[in-house]
Design an enzyme around this catalytic site. Structure first.
Site, PDB file in Angstrom:
ATOM      1  N   LYS A 265      19.279  25.077  27.167  1.00 48.13           N
ATOM      2  CA  LYS A 265      20.409  24.945  28.091  1.00 48.13           C
ATOM      3  C   LYS A 265      20.760  26.325  28.639  1.00 48.13           C
ATOM      4  O   LYS A 265      21.021  27.257  27.872  1.00 48.13           O
ATOM      5  CB  LYS A 265      21.614  24.354  27.366  1.00 48.13           C
ATOM      6  CG  LYS A 265      22.905  24.336  28.193  1.00 48.13           C
ATOM      7  CD  LYS A 265      24.101  23.894  27.354  1.00 48.13           C
ATOM      8  CE  LYS A 265      25.403  24.038  28.118  1.00 48.13           C
ATOM      9  NZ  LYS A 265      26.587  23.691  27.289  1.00 48.13           N
ATOM     10  N   ASP A 270      30.124  28.542  32.654  1.00 46.43           N
ATOM     11  CA  ASP A 270      30.632  27.171  32.606  1.00 46.43           C
ATOM     12  C   ASP A 270      32.142  27.162  32.760  1.00 46.43           C
ATOM     13  O   ASP A 270      32.887  27.415  31.814  1.00 46.43           O
ATOM     14  CB  ASP A 270      30.245  26.513  31.276  1.00 46.43           C
ATOM     15  CG  ASP A 270      30.716  25.064  31.209  1.00 46.43           C
ATOM     16  OD1 ASP A 270      31.022  24.483  32.272  1.00 46.43           O
ATOM     17  OD2 ASP A 270      30.779  24.519  30.085  1.00 46.43           O
ATOM     18  N   LYS A 277      38.047  23.830  32.647  1.00 43.90           N
ATOM     19  CA  LYS A 277      38.502  24.298  31.343  1.00 43.90           C
ATOM     20  C   LYS A 277      39.835  25.015  31.504  1.00 43.90           C
ATOM     21  O   LYS A 277      40.051  25.734  32.482  1.00 43.90           O
ATOM     22  CB  LYS A 277      37.490  25.279  30.730  1.00 43.90           C
ATOM     23  CG  LYS A 277      36.154  24.672  30.360  1.00 43.90           C
ATOM     24  CD  LYS A 277      35.226  25.745  29.788  1.00 43.90           C
ATOM     25  CE  LYS A 277      33.838  25.212  29.500  1.00 43.90           C
ATOM     26  NZ  LYS A 277      33.816  24.280  28.372  1.00 43.90           N
ATOM     27  N   ASP A 288      27.113  30.371  27.657  1.00 43.50           N
ATOM     28  CA  ASP A 288      26.642  28.982  27.670  1.00 43.50           C
ATOM     29  C   ASP A 288      25.167  28.870  28.058  1.00 43.50           C
ATOM     30  O   ASP A 288      24.645  27.767  28.201  1.00 43.50           O
ATOM     31  CB  ASP A 288      27.506  28.140  28.608  1.00 43.50           C
ATOM     32  CG  ASP A 288      27.693  26.715  28.104  1.00 43.50           C
ATOM     33  OD1 ASP A 288      27.450  26.475  26.900  1.00 43.50           O
ATOM     34  OD2 ASP A 288      28.074  25.846  28.897  1.00 43.50           O
ATOM     35  N   ASP A 347      32.561  18.649  32.502  1.00 42.56           N
ATOM     36  CA  ASP A 347      32.420  19.687  31.486  1.00 42.56           C
ATOM     37  C   ASP A 347      31.445  19.273  30.382  1.00 42.56           C
ATOM     38  O   ASP A 347      31.197  20.045  29.454  1.00 42.56           O
ATOM     39  CB  ASP A 347      33.786  20.037  30.880  1.00 42.56           C
ATOM     40  CG  ASP A 347      33.774  21.355  30.132  1.00 42.56           C
ATOM     41  OD1 ASP A 347      32.892  22.194  30.418  1.00 42.56           O
ATOM     42  OD2 ASP A 347      34.637  21.554  29.250  1.00 42.56           O
ATOM     43  N   GLU A 349      28.299  19.042  30.904  1.00 46.02           N
ATOM     44  CA  GLU A 349      27.215  19.298  31.848  1.00 46.02           C
ATOM     45  C   GLU A 349      25.908  19.700  31.184  1.00 46.02           C
ATOM     46  O   GLU A 349      24.831  19.503  31.742  1.00 46.02           O
ATOM     47  CB  GLU A 349      27.652  20.390  32.841  1.00 46.02           C
ATOM     48  CG  GLU A 349      27.462  21.835  32.384  1.00 46.02           C
ATOM     49  CD  GLU A 349      28.262  22.196  31.138  1.00 46.02           C
ATOM     50  OE1 GLU A 349      27.805  23.068  30.375  1.00 46.02           O
ATOM     51  OE2 GLU A 349      29.346  21.623  30.924  1.00 46.02           O
ATOM     52  N   ARG A 351      24.261  18.510  28.705  1.00 47.09           N
ATOM     53  CA  ARG A 351      23.361  17.386  28.429  1.00 47.09           C
ATOM     54  C   ARG A 351      22.669  16.902  29.706  1.00 47.09           C
ATOM     55  O   ARG A 351      21.575  16.329  29.640  1.00 47.09           O
ATOM     56  CB  ARG A 351      24.139  16.260  27.748  1.00 47.09           C
ATOM     57  CG  ARG A 351      25.218  15.610  28.560  1.00 47.09           C
ATOM     58  CD  ARG A 351      26.245  14.870  27.709  1.00 47.09           C
ATOM     59  NE  ARG A 351      27.060  15.793  26.932  1.00 47.09           N
ATOM     60  CZ  ARG A 351      27.997  15.401  26.065  1.00 47.09           C
ATOM     61  NH1 ARG A 351      28.237  14.101  25.873  1.00 47.09           N
ATOM     62  NH2 ARG A 351      28.705  16.295  25.402  1.00 47.09           N
TER      63      ARG A 351
END
Length: 502
Positions: A265, A270, A277, A288, A347, A349, A351
Site C-alpha cells: 500500500k 492520506d 480525517k 501511509d 478513508d 482507501e 484496501r
C-alpha cells in the site's frame, strides 16, 4: 551509513572513542556478558561493582558511561543492558540487536567504537552489526545548514571485537549491511514529507534503483491505469492534483524455482478524502506508504543478496485528497478484474488500491502473495504499536509467515478471518462494500482483500499500522518516525522460498 568491520583486537586494545560492553541482571546483581573480559581486567576485575555503584542494573535499554582506565585504549566505556542474564551466556539475536542499537544511539557524535558484545557465532555477529547500523540511523535530508552545523553526526564506524573473522561471520556482517541499508531506505521514504514524496516521485525513485540493482521496473501512469481498468487505484487518486501510479519492480534469478509477489500500500498522503480525517489524526499520514516502501526495499534486498527466487513487488501509489473530483461516499468503483465496490468511506482507501494490485499480481500466478499495509486503526487497537497482525487464506501459510517474522526478529501475531464478518460488507448496489462491521475492523479489511485473491493462490496480509511509524522516544534500534517494519519478514520469506522451505 555507518561502517562496520570485524577485528581480531581485544576489546581493551583497539583505539576508539568508546568501547561497548554488555551487562545483565543476574540473580545476585549485575553480571558482565561475554566480551567484557579484557575491559574488566583493566578495572582489576571490579567493572561490575563500579557500574553497580553508578546505578547500573543491566535492564534492557539501559546505557551507562564511565571513563576508561589505564589498560583500555578507548577513552570511554559504555555498558548497555541486556535484561535478564542468560544462564549459558548465549543471548538471543533480538536482545543483541536492541542492545547494540542503544549503544549506537548513545554514541551519536563519536567517530569510532569497539563493540565487545557477545558474538559467539555468526548469527550473533549479524545481530550486533544490524542493531548498530539501525541504531545509528538519522534522517537529516530536510535540516537547514545552521541546524546541521551543530547537530551530532551518527556514529561513523563500528568495529566488532572479540569474535571470529571466519567466512560465516563475514557473511553475517554483509547480510546485516544489506538489511540495514534497505530498512534505512524504507525509513527515509516514510520520513520524507508528502510535498516531496508523491506517486510520480516515488515511482521515479524506484526506476533509478531498478537500474542500479538490475531490476525490471514498469510504471503505469494515470492513462495506462485508466486503459487497464484499475478502478480502485484511480478511484483513490482521482481527488489529488498528483495522479496515481502502479509500479511493478521485479527481481528474477535464473535458478529460481519459486516466485513470490509482494504487494504494498503506497498512499503517499492520506487526508481521508471526502471522509476527512479530523485534526490530530492526519499529521503523520505521510507514513501511509510504509507498505510500499517495505516491499520496494525487500525486492532490492533480494537482488543484493542474490537469492535464488523470483520476487515481484507491486507498489500501489496514490494520494488520497478531497476535491471536486474526489470519489464520494456512495460511489461505485469497477475494480481491476471486474468486481464492483461501493465506497461507503473514502478513508478506507488502502484496501481499494491493494485490491487492484492483488488481482494484477495474481495474473502472473506466483506461488504466494503477501501484501503489506498500514491498513487499519483497529489493528493498532488490538495489538498495540509494536506488533503487526497477520491474516491469510490458509492457516498453514499464515503460520509460515508468522514463523518468518519471528525468525527475523519482528513482533507479529496471527489473526483470524471470521466468515461471519463478510455479511457486513454486502452492498445493495455493488458486489461488495469497502466497509463492514465496526468491531473487528482489521479483520473486515482482511476479508475484503481476500475477495481479490486468485483461487488456489496462497496469500497473507500484514497490517503494519502499529509498528510502521514510531511517534514516541527511540528505543533499542528503533528511531522516532519510520521504522522499516516488515522488511526483514519479507526478506526472510524470500530466503526461505529460495531454500525451498517456504
Amino acid at each position: 551509513m555507518t561502517a562496520v568491520s570485524l577485528s581480531t583486537s581485544a576489546a581493551n586494545a583497539l583505539r576508539a572513542d568508546a568501547v561497548v560492553v554488555a551487562v545483565a541482571k543476574g540473580p545476585k546483581g549485575l553480571v558482565l556478558a561475554p566480551g567484557a573480559e579484557t575491559v574488566d581486567e583493566a578495572f582489576d576485575g571490579k567493572l561490575a561493582d563500579v557500574l553497580s555503584t553508578l546505578g547500573a542494573t543491566g535492564a534492557e535499554g539501559e546505557a551507562v558511561k564511565l571513563p576508561a582506565p589505564v589498560g583500555v585504549k578507548a577513552g570511554l566505556v559504555l555498558a548497555v543492558g541486556l535484561g535478564d542474564a542468560a544462564e549459558d551466556g548465549a543471548y538471543g539475536a533480538e536482545t543483541l540487536r536492541r542492545a547494540s542499537g542503544v549503544a549506537a544511539r548513545t554514541l551519536h557524535g563519536s567517530k569510532k567504537a569497539a563493540f565487545a558484545l557477545p558474538t559467539a557465532d555468526a548469527a550473533s555477529v549479524e545481530a550486533v552489526a544490524l542493531g548498530a547500523l539501525l541504531g545509528a540511523y538519522a534522517f537529516t535530508a530536510f535540516r537547514g545548514e545552521a541546524a546541521m552545523a551543530t547537530a551530532k553526526a551518527p556514529l561513523a564506524e563500528v568495529s566488532l571485537v572479540g569474535g571470529k573473522r571466519d567466512k560465516a561471520a563475514k557473511a553475517g556482517v554483509e547480510r546485516a549491511v544489506v538489511l540495514a541499508e534497505e530498512m534505512n531506505r524504507t525509513r527515509d521514504l516514510i520520513n520524507t514529507p508528502p510535498n516531496d514524496l508523491f506517486p510520480k516521485s516515488f515511482a521515479d525513485i524506484v526506476t533509478v534503483a531498478g537500474k542500479e540493482h538490475g531490476l525490471k521496473v514498469e510504471v503505469l501512469d494515470e492513462k495506462a491505469l485508466a486503459k487497464g481498468g484499475y478502478g480502485g487505484i484511480l478511484g483513490v487518486g482521482v481527488g489529488s492534483a498528483r495522479p496515481p501510479r502502479l509500479v511493478k519492480v521485479a527481481y528474477t534469478h535464473p535458478k529460481a524455482k519459486q516466485t513470490l509477489a509482494f504487494v504494498g500500500k503506497g498512499i503517499t498522503y492520506d487526508s481521508g478524502g471526502i471522509s476527512l480525517k479530523p485534526a490530530g489524526h492526519n499529521e503523520t499520514m505521510k507514513c501511509d506508504m510504509s507498505g510500499a516502501a517495505a516491499v520496494f526495499a525487500a525486492v532490492v534486498a533480494a537482488s543484493r543478496l542474490g537469492l535464488q527466487v523470483n520476487v515481484t513487488g507491486w507498489l500501489a501509489l496514490a494520494e488520497n485528497m478531497p476535491s471536486g473530483s474526489a470519489t464520494r461516499p456512495g460511489d461505485v468503483l469497477k475494480m481491476y478484474g471486474g468486481k464492483t465496490v461501493e465506497v461507503l468511506n473514502t478513508d478506507a482507501e488502502g484496501r481499494l488500491v491493494l485490491a487492484d494490485a492483488i488481482v494484477r499480481a495474481g495474473e502472473e500466478k506466483p506461488d504466494a502473495i503477501v501484501d503489506v499495509a498500514t491498513l487499519t486503526g483497529a489493528m493498532v487497537m488490538a495489538l498495540g504499536t509494536r506488533t503487526f497482525g497477520i491474516m491469510a487464506n490458509e492457516d498453514e501459510f499464515r503460520d509460515k509467515v508468522l514463523a518468518a517474522a519471528t525468525a527475523a526478529g519482528e513482533q507479529a501475531w496471527p489473526m483470524p478471518l471470521p466468515a461471519d464478518l463478510r455479511k457486513g460488507m454486502e452492498s445493495p448496489t455493488a458486489d461488495i462494500a469497502n466497509m463492514g462491521e465496526r468491531m473487528g475492523g482489521g479483520l473486515v479489511a482482511g476479508l475484503f482483500l481476500q475477495e481479490f485473491v486468485a483461487e488456489g493462490t496462497a496469500w497473507a496480509h500484514l497490517d503494519i499500522a502499529g509498528p510502521a511509524f514510531h511517534e514516541g522516544s527511540p528505543f533499542g534500534y528503533t528511531p522516532k518516525g519510520g521504522t522499516g517494519s516488515a522488511v526483514r519478514t519479507l526478506v526472510q520469506l524470500a530466503e526461505q522460498a529460495a531454500a525451498g522451505t517456504l
